[in-house]
Write a protein that holds these residues in place. Structure first.
Motif, short mmCIF file in Angstrom:
data_model
loop_
_atom_site.label_atom_id
_atom_site.label_comp_id
_atom_site.label_asym_id
_atom_site.label_seq_id
_atom_site.Cartn_x
_atom_site.Cartn_y
_atom_site.Cartn_z
N ILE A 15 48.63 -15.26 0.92
CA ILE A 15 48.39 -15.78 -0.43
C ILE A 15 48.28 -14.64 -1.44
CG2 ILE A 15 47.24 -17.88 0.37
CD1 ILE A 15 44.53 -16.48 -0.29
N THR A 16 48.37 -15.01 -2.70
CA THR A 16 48.20 -14.05 -3.79
C THR A 16 46.97 -14.47 -4.59
OG1 THR A 16 50.58 -13.71 -3.92
CG2 THR A 16 49.28 -13.02 -5.82
N LEU A 17 46.06 -13.52 -4.74
CA LEU A 17 44.85 -13.74 -5.54
C LEU A 17 44.79 -12.68 -6.63
CD1 LEU A 17 42.21 -14.22 -2.69
CD2 LEU A 17 43.22 -16.02 -4.08
N THR A 18 44.21 -13.05 -7.76
CA THR A 18 43.93 -12.04 -8.77
C THR A 18 42.77 -11.19 -8.26
OG1 THR A 18 42.28 -13.36 -9.93
CG2 THR A 18 44.61 -13.66 -10.62
N GLU A 19 42.56 -10.04 -8.88
CA GLU A 19 41.42 -9.18 -8.49
C GLU A 19 40.11 -9.95 -8.65
OE1 GLU A 19 41.13 -6.10 -7.05
OE2 GLU A 19 43.30 -6.25 -6.80
N ALA A 20 40.00 -10.69 -9.74
CA ALA A 20 38.77 -11.45 -9.99
C ALA A 20 38.57 -12.52 -8.92
CB ALA A 20 38.80 -12.07 -11.38
N GLU A 21 39.65 -13.22 -8.55
CA GLU A 21 39.54 -14.25 -7.51
C GLU A 21 39.14 -13.63 -6.17
OE1 GLU A 21 42.73 -17.73 -8.78
OE2 GLU A 21 43.48 -15.86 -7.86
N PHE A 22 39.79 -12.50 -5.83
CA PHE A 22 39.45 -11.87 -4.56
C PHE A 22 38.00 -11.38 -4.57
CE2 PHE A 22 38.78 -8.23 -1.83
CZ PHE A 22 39.00 -8.85 -0.61
N ASP A 23 37.57 -10.74 -5.64
CA ASP A 23 36.18 -10.26 -5.72
C ASP A 23 35.19 -11.42 -5.57
OD1 ASP A 23 37.00 -7.64 -5.98
OD2 ASP A 23 36.76 -7.59 -8.17
N TYR A 24 35.50 -12.54 -6.22
CA TYR A 24 34.65 -13.72 -6.12
C TYR A 24 34.64 -14.23 -4.67
CZ TYR A 24 32.91 -18.46 -6.78
OH TYR A 24 32.19 -19.63 -6.68
#
Length: 192
Positions: A15-24
């Motif tokens: 999957i692809t996550l934004t940095e903010a999504e991954f950090d969350y």
């Protein structure tokens, strides 16, 4: 590589996550360290979490009434493990999970995983993909146990994990294959 980077690389394969999504997402995990022989889950426990292996090796296993051990899984780096029946059904654990080697894991509770799946569609996709992959692997292993002789099962295991016989005691590999240590030793010595 730190645990956060290892999980990020693992998720990024699917999957692809934004940095903010991954950090969350990462904020919902807890980093735990265990020494060889330590137990994460014991049969009878209430299971609230599953574990992503950052380093080391875990085994999930069942001990029957005759005190014979059956190894269901070796979980190495980038593998997930738990007693999933206990986790999803909220029943006491029937299997145990312990450390074959010193290990670092990322733990996430069922509640936190479900929360993330509701909030981030890509995470839901990842966990669905992972569950499907796990089901396929379990089915493949079960069919192998039913249809293949010990040598074929051993060769499959070594093909999948080339260094396994150097990392783990033969007694554990034998328990995974469902044979005695002596039978495994004969197979291993025939290879040389």
């Amino acid at each position: 590589m730190i645990a956060k980077d290892i999980l990020k690389a693992h998720l990024s394969q699917i999957i692809t996550l934004t940095e903010a999504e991954f950090d969350y997402c990462f904020s919902h995990f807890k980093l735990l360290s265990f020494q060889k022989g330590q137990t994460l889950i014991t049969a009878g426990d209430h299971v609230e979490s599953e574990y992503f292996v950052v380093s080391g090796c875990l085994k999930s296993f069942y001990i029957n009434e005759d005190m014979k051990m059956f190894i269901l899984q070796f979980a190495m780096k980038n593998w997930w493990t738990a007693d999933y029946a206990a986790l999803y059904n909220e029943t006491p654990a029937t299997i145990s999970v312990d450390c074959v080697l010193d290990a670092e894991v990322l733990s996430i509770t069922n509640r936190e995983r479900e929360k993330l799946c509701k909030e981030i569609h890509a995470i839901e996709h990842f966990f669905r993909w992972r569950t499907n992959k796990g089901y396929v692997a379990t089915q493949k292993r079960l069919l192998s146990m039913m249809n293949n002789n010990v040598r074929a099962r051993y060769e499959e295991l070594i093909k999948q994990y080339p260094d396994l016989h150097q990392l783990l005691p033969k007694t554990l590999i034998a328990a995974y294959l469902g044979v005695s240590r002596e039978t495994l030793s004969r197979l291993y010595n025939d290879e040389k």
